[in-house]
Structure formats: C-alpha cells, structure tokens
Design a protein around this motif. Sequence first.
Motif, short mmCIF file in Angstrom:
data_model
loop_
_atom_site.label_atom_id
_atom_site.label_comp_id
_atom_site.label_asym_id
_atom_site.label_seq_id
_atom_site.Cartn_x
_atom_site.Cartn_y
_atom_site.Cartn_z
N GLY A 53 -14.98 2.56 1.77
CA GLY A 53 -14.29 1.44 1.14
C GLY A 53 -13.58 1.82 -0.15
O GLY A 53 -13.11 0.96 -0.89
N LYS A 54 -13.48 3.11 -0.44
CA LYS A 54 -12.83 3.56 -1.67
C LYS A 54 -11.35 3.85 -1.47
O LYS A 54 -10.93 4.26 -0.38
N ILE A 55 -10.60 3.70 -2.54
CA ILE A 55 -9.18 4.10 -2.49
C ILE A 55 -9.14 5.62 -2.57
O ILE A 55 -9.58 6.21 -3.56
N VAL A 56 -8.67 6.25 -1.50
CA VAL A 56 -8.62 7.71 -1.50
C VAL A 56 -7.21 8.25 -1.66
O VAL A 56 -7.02 9.42 -1.98
N SER A 57 -6.24 7.39 -1.40
CA SER A 57 -4.88 7.84 -1.64
C SER A 57 -3.96 6.64 -1.86
O SER A 57 -4.34 5.49 -1.60
N VAL A 58 -2.78 6.91 -2.39
CA VAL A 58 -1.77 5.86 -2.52
C VAL A 58 -0.46 6.41 -1.96
O VAL A 58 -0.19 7.60 -2.04
N GLU A 59 0.32 5.50 -1.36
CA GLU A 59 1.64 5.90 -0.88
C GLU A 59 2.69 5.40 -1.87
O GLU A 59 2.70 4.23 -2.25
N ALA A 60 3.57 6.31 -2.28
CA ALA A 60 4.67 5.94 -3.16
C ALA A 60 5.80 5.34 -2.32
O ALA A 60 6.24 5.96 -1.35
N LEU A 61 6.24 4.14 -2.66
CA LEU A 61 7.30 3.48 -1.90
C LEU A 61 8.43 3.08 -2.85
O LEU A 61 8.21 2.43 -3.87
N LEU A 62 9.61 3.49 -2.46
CA LEU A 62 10.78 3.36 -3.32
C LEU A 62 11.29 1.91 -3.37
O LEU A 62 11.35 1.23 -2.34
N ARG A 63 11.64 1.47 -4.57
CA ARG A 63 12.24 0.15 -4.76
C ARG A 63 13.53 0.28 -5.55
O ARG A 63 13.61 1.09 -6.47
N TRP A 64 14.53 -0.51 -5.14
CA TRP A 64 15.81 -0.50 -5.86
C TRP A 64 16.14 -1.90 -6.34
O TRP A 64 16.31 -2.81 -5.52
N ASN A 65 16.21 -2.04 -7.63
CA ASN A 65 16.60 -3.29 -8.24
C ASN A 65 17.94 -3.10 -8.91
O ASN A 65 18.01 -2.65 -10.06
#
Length: 285
Positions: A53-65
């Motif tokens: 149940g632990k956060i083991v990774s994060v995905e970087a997702l691109l945003r354009w404003n």
Amino acid sequence: AARRHTPNSYQFYSAQMNAQLQERLTLESHLSRALERNELQLHYQPRIESHSGKIVSVEALLRWNSRELGAISPAKFIPIAEANGLIVPIGEWVLRTACTQHRLWQQAGLPPLRMAVNLSARQLAQPNLVERITSILEETQIQPQDLELEVTESLMMDNVQQSILKLQQFREMGIKLALDDFGTGYSSLNYLRSFPIDTLKIDRSFIRDVVSNAHNAAVTNAIITLAKSLRLNITAEGVETAEQCEYIKAQGCHEIQGYYFSPPLPKEAMTELLAKQTVTSVAKC
Ligand code: C2E
Ligand code: MG
Ligand code: MG
Ligand code: MG
C-alpha cells in the motif's frame, strides 16, 4: 464524404479542413514558445505497491497552460510536438525537471521512490539520447535505478532493432524500463521476449470494465499470466474503483496507478502526499 455531393458541400468540407489546419498551426506556434515562456509543468501521479500500500513510484505527466489558449490536453499537443520534433527539447526538459524533483524529494528525507518518465518515438530516435540521459543523471545526481522510462509498443516497432539496442544500453546503466499502454499496440508477442523491459503496464482500457466485462477480464488475466511467465513486473493504470483495485490485486498485479488512489498532482500537492505516507499508508484496498 461531403466531397462527393455538390460544390457547396465541397466548400464546407474544405472550410472544415482549413479550420483544423488553422487550429493546428496556432497550437504549433504557441507550443514552440511554451518552454521559454515557462508554460510547461509536470504533474505527478503516484503508483502504489499492491502488497504494502506504499507509494513506490510516481509518473511525471506533462501539462501545458498556454497564456493565450489556456490549458491544452496532452492528448492534443503531444502528438503535434511529436510530429514537428518539438518533443525532443520538451522531452529533455521533462527528464531534467522530473529528475531534479526526485532529487529534491530525496534530499527532503522522503521515502525512496522511482520516477517514471514517458519517452516518445522522436526522442528514442535521437542518436545522442543515451548521452543526454547520462548527463541529466549526473547533473541531478539521481541513481539510474530510480529512473524508469516508459515506452510504447508502437514506439518500439518503429525501428525494432535500433530500439532494442538503445533500451539495452539503458538497462546496462541500471535504468528501469516499462512497456506502456500494453495491449493497445501491435501486441507483438513474439518481440516481447526480446524487449529488455522490466515492467508491463496494462492499458487502462482493459481495467475500465474488468469487473463487469468478461472479455476485458480475460484479456487482463492473459496479460498478467504472460507477464508472470516472462518474469516481468505488472502495473495497472487507470484503476478508479475499489472493485477494480481488489480484482487486479487478486490477480497478482504488483503496482497500481489511477484516480482511485490519486489523480496526477502538482508538485506541491505530491510533496504533501509523499510526506503523509511516512506516517500513514495510503492503501485502501
Ligand atoms: P500515459 O503515459 O499512458 O499516462 C496515463 C494517462 O492516464 C495520464 O493522462 C493520466 O492522467 C491518465 N490517468 C491516470 N489514472 C487514470 C484513471 O484512473 N482514469 C482515467 N480515465 N485516466 C487516468 P494524461 O496526463 O492526459 O497523459 C496522456 C498521455 O500523454 C500519456 O499517457 C502519455 O502517453 C502522454 N504524455 C504525458 N506526459 C508526457 C511526456 O512528458 N512525454 C511524452 N512523450 N508523453 C507524455
Ligand atoms: Mg506513461
Ligand atoms: Mg499508460
Ligand atoms: Mg495511456
């Protein structure tokens, strides 16, 4: 289809084509200035290890404003950036920004974490990609095994032998590799054996109806069985409900990502979520 009928509908058809082309040109010209104008941002979506149940990774997702056009969906602007090559400098910015953020989180004493970054076909085709990534790793001081690159089947199929060679180099450096959106591309099961990958990410279209649709459940189970026999890790993306989470967990999926746990978050909110995890688990299923 309009083209077959009268001159009038032909005019309508071409007016529509013009509008589409015009929109694309507008997006392209604004996108070409997005980097220097600081209009790009990364959001981060956590991935939960199913047994802890632990956060083991994060995905970087691109945003354009965009200042003039507002928020533009990645589904819209990434294909444009891929087509005109802008994804190369943008993708390098994504890598550097994600690795820098990873470093900041580690320096802040947050638990160990992998950083997943999406790679596009145009980037993989760059002859100096391996050198670029090596220098970003050195610059930002992150361990290669903390970086996970996500590639898609269709990207791999662009130039199979070249792609495999590059991925092998990454692998030798210690970088982790994941096959994204698995099941939606060519599904070249024969090639799968020769792709030097660590993880299969089951596409969210299979997860969507996994509980209610026997066909999707069957495909998902088959992917999991296949991944297990190839000794690959399995990640499910797009998990939105407790039922989907339970199902996928019972099938032996290692990591789970989706709105059920968290949407992609701006870095400040992600920092808070990571800090909280040091005291309480985010596991809910
Ligand atoms: P992807 O790599 O498959 O990323 C997962 C997408 O699913 C993300 O969409 C994420 O916001 C969305 N998602 C996550 N959980 C759920 C859920 O529970 N339900 C639903 N309905 N959706 C969920 P996003 O952020 O719009 O990105 C779309 C695609 O754009 C990505 O798909 C990836 O292919 C591409 N992309 C995003 N950032 C980058 C980047 O920095 N470089 C490149 N080359 N591509 C990128
Ligand atoms: Mg991805
Ligand atoms: Mg995906
Ligand atoms: Mg996807």
